[in-house]
Design an enzyme around this catalytic site. Structure first.
Site, PDB file in Angstrom:
ATOM      1  N   HIS A 201       0.906  -1.087   0.071  1.00 52.64           N
ATOM      2  CA  HIS A 201      -0.084  -0.095  -0.151  1.00 52.64           C
ATOM      3  C   HIS A 201       0.638   1.302  -0.057  1.00 52.64           C
ATOM      4  O   HIS A 201       0.360   2.185  -0.511  1.00 52.64           O
ATOM      5  CB  HIS A 201      -0.931  -0.163   1.146  1.00 52.64           C
ATOM      6  CG  HIS A 201      -2.208  -0.943   0.862  1.00 52.64           C
ATOM      7  ND1 HIS A 201      -2.148  -2.311   1.093  1.00 52.64           N
ATOM      8  CD2 HIS A 201      -3.457  -0.771   0.135  1.00 52.64           C
ATOM      9  CE1 HIS A 201      -3.293  -2.876   0.520  1.00 52.64           C
ATOM     10  NE2 HIS A 201      -3.978  -1.965  -0.104  1.00 52.64           N
ATOM     11  N   ARG A 308     -10.677   4.050  -1.300  1.00 54.03           N
ATOM     12  CA  ARG A 308     -10.184   3.435  -0.173  1.00 54.03           C
ATOM     13  C   ARG A 308     -10.402   4.048   1.139  1.00 54.03           C
ATOM     14  O   ARG A 308      -9.520   4.748   1.805  1.00 54.03           O
ATOM     15  CB  ARG A 308      -8.593   3.160  -0.511  1.00 54.03           C
ATOM     16  CG  ARG A 308      -8.321   2.146  -1.402  1.00 54.03           C
ATOM     17  CD  ARG A 308      -6.593   1.959  -1.510  1.00 54.03           C
ATOM     18  NE  ARG A 308      -6.395   0.771  -2.330  1.00 54.03           N
ATOM     19  CZ  ARG A 308      -6.064   0.760  -3.734  1.00 54.03           C
ATOM     20  NH1 ARG A 308      -5.904   1.822  -4.204  1.00 54.03           N
ATOM     21  NH2 ARG A 308      -5.636  -0.437  -4.147  1.00 54.03           N
ATOM     22  N   ARG A 345     -15.573   1.989  -0.968  1.00 55.40           N
ATOM     23  CA  ARG A 345     -15.112   0.515  -0.297  1.00 55.40           C
ATOM     24  C   ARG A 345     -15.303   0.723   0.984  1.00 55.40           C
ATOM     25  O   ARG A 345     -14.457   1.739   1.704  1.00 55.40           O
ATOM     26  CB  ARG A 345     -13.754  -0.040  -0.689  1.00 55.40           C
ATOM     27  CG  ARG A 345     -13.471  -1.166   0.044  1.00 55.40           C
ATOM     28  CD  ARG A 345     -12.368  -1.839  -0.570  1.00 55.40           C
ATOM     29  NE  ARG A 345     -10.908  -1.131  -0.083  1.00 55.40           N
ATOM     30  CZ  ARG A 345      -9.531  -1.403  -0.578  1.00 55.40           C
ATOM     31  NH1 ARG A 345      -9.531  -2.535  -1.310  1.00 55.40           N
ATOM     32  NH2 ARG A 345      -8.563  -0.698  -0.215  1.00 55.40           N
ATOM     33  N   ASN A 471      -4.808  -7.038  -6.982  1.00 49.87           N
ATOM     34  CA  ASN A 471      -3.401  -6.954  -5.815  1.00 49.87           C
ATOM     35  C   ASN A 471      -3.566  -8.243  -4.837  1.00 49.87           C
ATOM     36  O   ASN A 471      -2.384  -8.770  -4.815  1.00 49.87           O
ATOM     37  CB  ASN A 471      -3.338  -5.628  -5.142  1.00 49.87           C
ATOM     38  CG  ASN A 471      -3.437  -4.584  -5.908  1.00 49.87           C
ATOM     39  OD1 ASN A 471      -3.010  -4.624  -7.369  1.00 49.87           O
ATOM     40  ND2 ASN A 471      -3.670  -3.406  -5.503  1.00 49.87           N
ATOM     41  N   ASP A 472      -4.685  -8.432  -4.342  1.00 47.01           N
ATOM     42  CA  ASP A 472      -4.648  -9.278  -3.265  1.00 47.01           C
ATOM     43  C   ASP A 472      -4.973 -10.519  -3.996  1.00 47.01           C
ATOM     44  O   ASP A 472      -4.476 -11.858  -3.555  1.00 47.01           O
ATOM     45  CB  ASP A 472      -5.900  -9.072  -2.139  1.00 47.01           C
ATOM     46  CG  ASP A 472      -5.498  -8.164  -1.085  1.00 47.01           C
ATOM     47  OD1 ASP A 472      -4.364  -8.338  -0.681  1.00 47.01           O
ATOM     48  OD2 ASP A 472      -5.992  -7.034  -0.897  1.00 47.01           O
ATOM     49  N   ARG A 482       2.479  -9.453  -0.428  1.00 43.19           N
ATOM     50  CA  ARG A 482       2.849  -8.300  -1.623  1.00 43.19           C
ATOM     51  C   ARG A 482       3.562  -7.229  -1.193  1.00 43.19           C
ATOM     52  O   ARG A 482       4.013  -6.545  -1.724  1.00 43.19           O
ATOM     53  CB  ARG A 482       1.369  -7.779  -2.125  1.00 43.19           C
ATOM     54  CG  ARG A 482       0.348  -7.146  -1.044  1.00 43.19           C
ATOM     55  CD  ARG A 482      -0.840  -7.040  -1.361  1.00 43.19           C
ATOM     56  NE  ARG A 482      -1.234  -5.654  -1.490  1.00 43.19           N
ATOM     57  CZ  ARG A 482      -2.419  -5.058  -1.775  1.00 43.19           C
ATOM     58  NH1 ARG A 482      -3.610  -6.016  -1.661  1.00 43.19           N
ATOM     59  NH2 ARG A 482      -2.651  -4.011  -2.172  1.00 43.19           N
ATOM     60  N   CYS A 519     -10.307  -3.168 -10.008  1.00 42.46           N
ATOM     61  CA  CYS A 519      -9.627  -1.990  -9.510  1.00 42.46           C
ATOM     62  C   CYS A 519      -8.298  -2.267  -8.916  1.00 42.46           C
ATOM     63  O   CYS A 519      -7.765  -1.449  -8.136  1.00 42.46           O
ATOM     64  CB  CYS A 519     -10.518  -1.812  -8.200  1.00 42.46           C
ATOM     65  SG  CYS A 519     -10.838  -2.725  -7.105  1.00 42.46           S
TER      66      CYS A 519
HETATM   67  C1  PEP Z   1      -6.745  -5.226  -4.395  1.00 38.97           C
HETATM   68  O1  PEP Z   1      -6.382  -5.912  -3.461  1.00 38.97           O
HETATM   69  O2  PEP Z   1      -6.388  -5.207  -5.829  1.00 38.97           O
HETATM   70  C2  PEP Z   1      -7.321  -3.916  -4.255  1.00 38.97           C
HETATM   71  C3  PEP Z   1      -7.619  -3.044  -5.046  1.00 38.97           C
HETATM   72  O3  PEP Z   1      -7.425  -3.433  -2.835  1.00 38.97           O
HETATM   73  P1  PEP Z   1      -6.203  -2.936  -2.004  1.00 38.97           P
HETATM   74  O4  PEP Z   1      -4.996  -2.749  -3.216  1.00 38.97           O
HETATM   75  O5  PEP Z   1      -6.553  -1.687  -1.102  1.00 38.97           O
HETATM   76  O6  PEP Z   1      -5.944  -4.008  -1.034  1.00 38.97           O
HETATM   77 MG    MG Z   2      -7.359  -5.639  -1.805  1.00 36.90          MG
END
Ligand code: PEP
Ligand code: MG
Length: 588
Positions: A201, A308, A345, A471-472, A482, A519
């Protein structure tokens, strides 16, 4: 001598500037330039703080009887000596006079210089004096913060134009995501951190600032010295310390080229996003703060695909924002977007986004449990029903001012979908009882856990739309943290398992006639645009700065041709094969 350090590329482009080393624990120290006519006042602030701390130490000394606490008295003497040492007082003044740093910044800059000298000492006793020095500086910073009018000076100067000063690049071992946020629109033109992965993040917030950054550069904060000239090559993830004049000139040239390319891309801002074969593609913005909404519109986004909201909750020392405060924040975004959709979110606290100031690094080391698999996102919200209710009511109230959608992070069970639906109904009933208006609000799930992607046909029935958090999804599919730079090379969005889960999710949502968006960072990476279009995606949410590049790809794409190649990418046995198959998809 010039040195190169490699890390993870975060945002594209080149930054050239002088290094500002900041200890991770001191990133909240105000960093701003002062006007030349303020130099005297700032130096006087420093002198007053020093006098105040000296008086404090002398008073402390007089309170402890020497016979009983000889060691403590000796320590206070060391502190007094360090306080008056020229290396601290005169050199700090120089940062103010020559560089126009505010007193707090000058103090922490000089601390970094001296701390480095202590680290290099052979003598154990002297090396250990670094902790004493840090305590003295801590006292000085506290004394400075007690001075009247400090905050006002900071905010007025922070906004001023920095033309004429050397560009600055922040170098730190680690920066927590919420702390990174406070550097938005700050004096820094680039960032380097020792730890972190590309989709940590901290990296995401740095990318949202649209300035070159490198994370996971391991030794950078040890190798780079205060005030060194550094180049950040954001495309290669490379940091060059003390570059030679030839290298410097080459990078200055590249910087100018990049600026020209950006200016060209910017002309696409208001062009409708439609493929060659007439498919309309929605390009939305990911935002972290209400103040990001206007820049999102200016970048050409047609709505917010991911707000976020957890950034409103961080670094508040336990004082979470109440319903009214949240409502104001959400309403600001909804009104700024002027009728365009805003997807809020619900809080995604946990993993590398702790509530209080603590870096992901500290989090991992202080709590041996794995926070990414713990009480995170919707799990945390459902465990805190009061807080969740407040957030849902605040979002619903904001829906009276425009088009609002609620997005639930990290859904993994149908049971969670039911609990969320009940919580929304409860929040509506409470608003009905108090007479607060709200409009129809769509409810969406983030698909970021493999279980959710595999359960799509069932799960999608419980929601109005889904948004894929790649991402997750990558982190949990490949079992790669990550935020951990030591396994960053294994964090691969091209992995066939990831591509198959993304394709499956898009196909299931389309079959069910439900909206689907991506996203995660994949949506803002032009390398994936054709692939996602071929998979049937028509809604992408990304950092506003990425909108123009993605639009350029969309404008050149022909979905029918791309779809004919999709099978080959999905059948790939390895990430390399998948990316090669995709190359063949590209228009020449
Ligand atoms: C993701 O996980 O792809 C996402 C958009 O949420 P974050 O990056 O805030 O975990
Ligand atoms: Mg995420």
């Amino acid at each position: 001598m010039s040195i190169q350090v490699f890390g993870q590329p975060v945002s594209r482009g080149v930054a050239i500037g002088r290094a500002v080393l900041v200890a991770s624990s001191r990133v909240d120290v105000a960093h701003y330039f002062i006007d030349p006519e303020q130099i005297e006042t700032e130096v006087a602030r420093l002198r007053d703080a020093r006098n105040e701390v000296a008086a404090e130490l002398v008073a402390l000394k007089s309170e402890v009887p020497e016979e009983a606490h000889a060691e403590l008295v000796a320590l206070l003497d060391v502190h007094l000596m360090l306080l008056h040492d020229e290396l601290l007082s005169d050199a700090t003044k120089q940062w103010i006079v020559e560089r126009h740093y505010n007193a707090e910044w000058a103090m922490s800059a000089q601390l970094e210089v001296i701390a480095r000298q202590f680290d290099e000492m052979e003598d154990d006793y002297l090396r250990e004096r670094k902790a004493d020095l840090e305590q003295v500086v801590e006292r000085l910073l506290k004394a400075l913060s007690r001075q009247a009018g400090t905050g006002a000076a900071a905010s007025s100067s922070a906004a001023r134009d920095f033309a004429g000063e050397d560009p600055l690049i922040l170098v730190a071992s680690d920066i927590a995501p919420a702390d990174m946020l406070q550097f938005k629109r700050s004096v820094f033109t680039g960032f380097i951190t020792d730890v972190g992965g590309r989709t940590s993040h901290t990296a995401i917030v740095a990318r949202s600032m649209d300035i070159p950054a490198v994370v996971g550069a391991r030794e950078a904060s040890r190798i780079v010295r205060q005030d060194d000239w550094v180049i950040i090559d954001g495309d290669a993830g490379l940091v060059i310390v003390n570059p030679s004049p030839i290298v410097l000139e080459e990078y200055r040239f590249r910087q100018r080229q990049i600026e020209l390319e950006r200016a060209k891309l910017n002309r696409l801002r208001h062009t409708p996003s439609v493929t060659l074969d007439g498919q309309v593609v929605e390009l939305l913005a990911n935002i972290e703060l209400p103040s990001d909404a206007t820049p999102a519109i200016e970048a050409g986004a047609v709505g917010v695909g991911l707000f976020r909201s957890e950034f409103l909750f961080m670094n508040r020392e336990g004082q979470l924002p109440n319903e009214d405060e949240q409502f104001e924040a959400y309403r600001t975004v909804v009104q700024a977007m002027g009728g365009l959709p805003v997807t809020i979110r619900t809080v995604d606290i946990g993993a590398d986004k702790p509530l209080d100031r603590m870096s992901a690094h500290e989090l991992r080391h202080e709590h041996s449990l794995n926070p990414a698999l713990g009480l995170r996102a919707i799990r945390w919200s459902l465990a805190e029903p009061e807080m969740f209710g407040e957030q849902l009511r605040a979002i619903l109230r904001a829906s009276a001012f425009g088009k609002v959608r609620i997005l639930i992070p990290m859904v993994a069970h149908v049971g969670e979908a039911r609990q969320v639906a009940q919580a929304v109904e409860r929040a509506k009933a409470q608003l009905d009882a108090t007479g607060h208006p709200y409009s129809a609000v769509e409810l969406g799930a983030m698909i970021e856990v493999p279980a959710a992607a595999l359960m799509m046909p069932t799960l999608v029935r419980h929601f109005d739309f889904v948004s894929i958090g790649t991402n997750d999804l990558i982190q949990y599919t490949l079992a790669i943290d990550r935020a951990d730079e030591s396994v960053a090379h294994l964090y691969d969005p091209w992995h066939p398992a990831v591509l198959q889960l993304v394709e499956r999710t898009i196909a299931c949502a389309n079959e069910a006639g439900k909206g689907v968006s991506v996203c995660g960072e994949m949506a803002g990476d032009p390398a994936f645009t054709e692939l996602l279009l071929a998979m049937g995606l028509r809604s992408f949410s990304m950092h506003p700065a990425q909108v123009a590049s993605i639009k350029q790809r969309v404008l050149r794409a022909d979905v029918r041709t791309l779809q004919a190649q999709l099978g080959a990418v999905l059948a790939a046995e390895s990430p390399l094969e998948a990316s090669m198959a995709l190359m063949k998809m590209r228009p020449h």
